[in-house]
Design a protein around this motif. Structure first.
Motif, PDB file in Angstrom:
ATOM      1  N   MET A 192       5.183  -0.397   6.307  1.00 49.31           N
ATOM      2  CA  MET A 192       3.843  -0.851   5.917  1.00 49.31           C
ATOM      3  C   MET A 192       3.828  -2.334   5.597  1.00 49.31           C
ATOM      4  O   MET A 192       4.770  -2.880   5.025  1.00 49.31           O
ATOM      5  N   GLN A 193       2.709  -2.968   5.982  1.00 49.80           N
ATOM      6  CA  GLN A 193       2.513  -4.377   5.649  1.00 49.80           C
ATOM      7  C   GLN A 193       1.044  -4.576   5.356  1.00 49.80           C
ATOM      8  O   GLN A 193       0.195  -4.200   6.182  1.00 49.80           O
ATOM      9  N   ALA A 194       0.735  -5.131   4.211  1.00 48.55           N
ATOM     10  CA  ALA A 194      -0.644  -5.477   3.834  1.00 48.55           C
ATOM     11  C   ALA A 194      -1.623  -4.342   4.111  1.00 48.55           C
ATOM     12  O   ALA A 194      -2.669  -4.547   4.713  1.00 48.55           O
ATOM     13  N   GLY A 195      -1.278  -3.119   3.690  1.00 50.55           N
ATOM     14  CA  GLY A 195      -2.226  -2.015   3.778  1.00 50.55           C
ATOM     15  C   GLY A 195      -2.271  -1.331   5.116  1.00 50.55           C
ATOM     16  O   GLY A 195      -3.090  -0.439   5.338  1.00 50.55           O
ATOM     17  N   GLU A 196      -1.404  -1.736   6.031  1.00 53.61           N
ATOM     18  CA  GLU A 196      -1.412  -1.099   7.346  1.00 53.61           C
ATOM     19  C   GLU A 196      -0.027  -0.579   7.702  1.00 53.61           C
ATOM     20  O   GLU A 196       0.984  -1.156   7.297  1.00 53.61           O
ATOM     21  N   ILE A 197      -0.008   0.520   8.473  1.00 53.98           N
ATOM     22  CA  ILE A 197       1.271   0.987   9.004  1.00 53.98           C
ATOM     23  C   ILE A 197       1.532   0.173  10.261  1.00 53.98           C
ATOM     24  O   ILE A 197       0.803   0.291  11.241  1.00 53.98           O
ATOM     25  N   GLY A 240       0.796  -1.232   0.000  1.00 50.39           N
ATOM     26  CA  GLY A 240       0.000   0.000   0.000  1.00 50.39           C
ATOM     27  C   GLY A 240       0.823   1.273   0.000  1.00 50.39           C
ATOM     28  O   GLY A 240       0.276   2.360   0.155  1.00 50.39           O
ATOM     29  N   LYS A 241       2.145   1.159  -0.208  1.00 46.57           N
ATOM     30  CA  LYS A 241       3.017   2.337  -0.195  1.00 46.57           C
ATOM     31  C   LYS A 241       2.614   3.358  -1.257  1.00 46.57           C
ATOM     32  O   LYS A 241       2.385   4.526  -0.955  1.00 46.57           O
TER      33      LYS A 241
END
Lengths: 540, 301
Positions: A489-494, A313-314
């Protein structure tokens, strides 16, 4: 002499192009032994892939021409062998994998067939070929290998596709595997996995591995020996350790100096007031949540890095802030106003303050516009920045600022190298005198030396003009050198955010630790430490 | 997906029927064509009454639609038979003509185009390119006339027009062949050149695959994807009835029928012919979609 598994002697290859004759490699010699990994290290245009293409008979002639040299394998000179004899070697005794597995796999055939084809092309029966394909797919770690055989390349992830390529290359247990930038297109964590898979397979089969790369980290991680190439010549040969600690040739020294991750980390300046506040920003595509609520601030003059694997998601964050795409929910406060509710007309006025530099300048610059038109176009829209009579002078000034010459203004993008094009893209962004520049992987596609130049340029602009950066990158050493703060970020989350020191020296989340350990460092000793840390994590 | 396509095609067909129905009636009164010049006004009145041409146009249209729902397409004025029978009879001829031509075109264009792509810049490629360019741009009525003059009149090898023997088919097929052949050949050539330079061909060579499977297995299927679209377009144009060519060769196909019916103000036949060809083209497009899905797994999933 004859003991080497493969030996290239005094090879010269040139290409006849519209611009004249280009000497791709000039009298290069190297050899590869059984069970050894030899890396050919070089920047783009150094000719590092040419000898591999010559070995595999993949050079199109014309425009290519092999002017002299020998390639000795199993007592014969491949360059004198017949086309049919060489075909019999390809895939059976010498195999090759490539940088972009998606384009190097045929999109319209199932992968099982494509892997089996290697065996069938060399006279194996269909049943045997498919059995071997299945065994190898299992060996390289494709889940549900039997069912996966009927799937097509687009149904796999990037890392899986490279594993499939490896399976395809190893079906007939070749004595030599040539890997041309096998991990360049992959995320750091996947890169580490693929490299260790290659290492294991090499140990199992005793094959010689030729690894072509531009990445000092890959050399440190994987190679027993390396040759360094510059402009078609070999400038230095040695073990990774020798090359790193005792480089002889100025070019090797330059490459090492350019490798990121060795500078002092920046200490965050006293926090100024935030100029950009992103609150609970979300984006869904159908049922898929690309961004699941991002909240962060950007302060004036600060560099905020956004790191994570592809698909985390970056880039979505960048596109939503600039409203290149519409967010599903959330708000983006710019100097107190929500950008997401502005009308297109209001947004157009704000845009000059928020500029973007994209990953690939070949695609982001209009090929039919001159550099002058590209840089000055924004002034025709935002008329108060530079009066028209001064456009010429200002373009010249900007070009100098990014290290190009004023005379370049009349050229078109394809007349420049990749690094120069990215400078043009930066000059274009600077032309509007923005307060924030968002760099989406802006230096990822550049060679390490040019990457350093561009990063130095950005750093200088930051100091001189006080521009704030949102710096989206997957290269952690680079981030360590350049950023003030980091969002992971990982899988759309910070999953974690903090100052660059906090993230690099004391990462809290397992994911951040994994990213850091997976990163390849040019220093072979640091490597050994990281590798054991990685193994410990995998076991733990 | 398919039902959505069917609905939108059906709507376009309805609009087309409305347009053609009213426009064709602007061409004039059939009575003045079907009755002798010296026919009395009473006779004309009688003719119009029998054929329902005296009602207001809107009433005529209502009647036509209500007949249509019962699959009654009305009678041909000219032939005094159901219009649909007349059209289907002609359509079979056109279908054969189009099918034979397209099969020849596709096979020839793929073979010649692939060979040209494999020999870029060599004499074969140059010659094929020149001929395909001439073929794609030459007007077919001119070729048809030159063909008749040369092969029928001067050499006497082939009949000038009509049907009856296999020889009657040669000139119409040859003339219809030229333009789509030139066009499709160019697409095949370009697409094959692209595919031959692609990364997966490099992989295949590195695997040791022989040349012929590289061309016919690895590249051809990928290269066919853009070609199929053009094949569909060209086939649709032929199904529409090759108006000019059918007229010149007196070929009893649907193109010639349409022209004759328009000239004769045979309204029901015009409408029926338009519906038949529209449905044929709709089915053709579905065939193209199916072919696409078969060739390209990305579309299937």
């Amino acid at each position: 002499m004859a003991d080497h598994l493969l030996e290239v002697r005094n090879l010269s290859v040139r290409f006849h192009t519209a611009q004249g004759v280009v000497n791709a490699v000039n009298g290069i010699s190297w050899h590869l032994d059984k069970g050894e990994t030899l890396a050919i290290l070089g920047e783009s245009g150094s000719g590092k892939s040419v000898s591999a293409s010559a070995i595999m008979n993949l050079i199109d002639m014309p425009p290519g021409e092999i002017t002299c040299g020998e390639i000795l394998f199993d007592g014969i000179d491949l360059l004198k062998a017949s086309v049919e004899d060489r075909r019999r070697l390809n895939g059976k005794r010498i195999a090759m994998i490539f940088q972009h597995p998606l384009s190097h796999l045929n999109p319209v055939y199932p992968v099982g067939w494509q892997i089996a084809e290697t065996a069938m092309a060399h006279g194996r029966g269909k049943a045997e070929a498919y059995d071997r394909a299945l065994a190898l797919m299992e060996r390289v770690g494709i889940p549900n290998a039997r069912a996966a055989m009927a799937k097509y390349p687009h149904q796999f992830s990037g890392g899986q596709r490279q594993r499939l390529m490896i399976a395809m290359a190893l079906v007939l247990k070749p004595e030599i595997l040539i890997a041309d930038e096998p991990t360049t297109a992959l995320d750091v964590t996947v890169q580490a996995e693929v490299l260790s898979l290659l290492e294991e397979l090499k140990a199992e089969t005793g094959m010689g591995l030729l690894m072509i790369t531009h990445d000092l980290g890959v050399v440190a991680e994987a190679a027993d020996r390396a040759v360094v190439m510059e402009r078609g010549r070999i400038v230095e040969t040695g073990t990774p350790h020798e090359l790193y600690y005792n480089p002889q040739h100025p070019y090797t020294r330059k490459l090492l100096a350019a490798a990121p991750g060795k500078g002092e980390m920046r200490s965050t300046p006293a926090a100024a007031a935030p100029i950009l506040r992103v609150q609970d920003l979300r984006k869904s595509y159908g049922g898929f949540q690309a961004l699941k609520g991002a909240t962060f601030d950007l302060h004036a003059g600060e560099t905020l890095a956004v790191v994570g694997e592809s698909g985390s998601g970056k880039s979505t964050i960048a596109r939503l802030i600039l409203r290149l795409e519409e967010a599903t929910a959330g708000c983006v406060l710019w100097q107190g106003d929500d950008l997401l509710t502005k009308s297109p007309r209001q947004m157009a006025r704000v845009r000059r303050q928020l500029q973007m530099v994209f990953q690939d300048p070949t695609q982001s610059l209009n090929p039919h516009m001159s550099v002058f038109q590209i840089i000055s176009e924004g002034w025709a829209i935002h008329r108060d920045i530079v009066p028209k009579v001064q456009w010429k002078a200002r373009v010249a000034e900007l070009l100098q600022q990014v290290g190009l010459e004023p005379g370049h203004a009349l050229r078109v993008p394809h007349q420049f190298s990749g690094g120069q094009r990215q400078r043009i893209a930066i000059a274009r962004a600077l032309a509007l005198e923005p307060e924030v520049i968002i760099c989406d992987e802006a230096v990822s596609a550049l060679d390490v030396a040019i990457q350093k130049q561009v990063i130095d340029l950005l750093g200088e602009l930051r100091n001189r003009l006080g521009i704030a950066f949102i710096f989206i990158a997957h290269d952690l050493p680079l981030v360590g050198d350049f950023a003030d703060r980091v969002l992971v970020m990982q899988a759309g989350e910070i999953v974690e955010q903090g100052t660059v020191r906090q993230i690099f020296d004391a990462p809290q989340q397992a994911y951040t630790q994994r990213l850091l350990f997976a990163g390849l460092d040019a220093d072979p000793d640091i490597h050994a430490t990281r590798r054991s840390a990685r193994l410990a994590m995998a076991r733990g | 997906m398919l039902s959505k396509r069917a609905v939108s095609s059906f709507v376009s067909l309805l609009v087309l029927i409305v347009l053609v129905f009213f426009l064709s009636r602007l061409t004039g009164d059939p009575a003045s064509l079907y009755l002798p010049v010296d026919a009395s006004e009473a006779m004309r009145e009688n003719f119009r009454e029998i054929n329902g041409l005296n009602d207001p146009v809107l009433v005529q249209f209502g009647n036509y639609l209500s007949d249509l729902v019962r699959l009654d397409f009305g009678d041909s004025l000219r032939k005094a038979r159901p219009a649909m029978d007349v059209v289907l009879e002609a359509f079979v001829w056109t279908l054969w003509l189009a099918a034979i031509t397209m099969v020849l075109v596709v096979v020839a264009a793929i073979v010649v185009g692939s060979i040209a792509a494999f020999n870029v810049g060599k004499p074969f490629d140059r010659i094929a390119s020149v001929f395909s360019l001439i073929g794609a741009s030459a007007p077919d009525f001119w070729i048809a006339i030159v063909g008749i003059v040369l092969f029928s009149v001067t050499l006497g090898w082939l009949p000038t027009s009509g049907t009856g023997t296999v020889w009657h088919w040669v000139l119409p097929i040859a003339v219809l062949f030229i333009r789509p052949f030139g066009l499709i050949l160019q697409i095949v050539r370009g697409s094959m050149i692209n595919a031959l330079g692609s990364a997966y061909v490099k992989t295949a060579r590195a695997k040791g695959v022989k040349s012929s499977p590289i061309i016919f297995v690895h590249t051809l299927r990928n290269a066919m994807l853009p070609v199929i679209t053009v094949i569909g377009d060209q086939a649709a144009a032929l199904l529409n009835g090759a108006v000019v060519v059918e007229s010149i060769f007196g070929f009893p196909g649907v193109g010639k029928l349409m022209i004759d019916s328009i000239l004769q103000r045979d309204f029901n036949v015009i409408l029926a012919a338009i519906m038949v060809t529209a449905i044929a083209i709709f089915l053709m497009n579905i065939l193209i979609d199916v072919a696409y899905a078969l060739l390209d797994p990305c579309i299937r999933t």
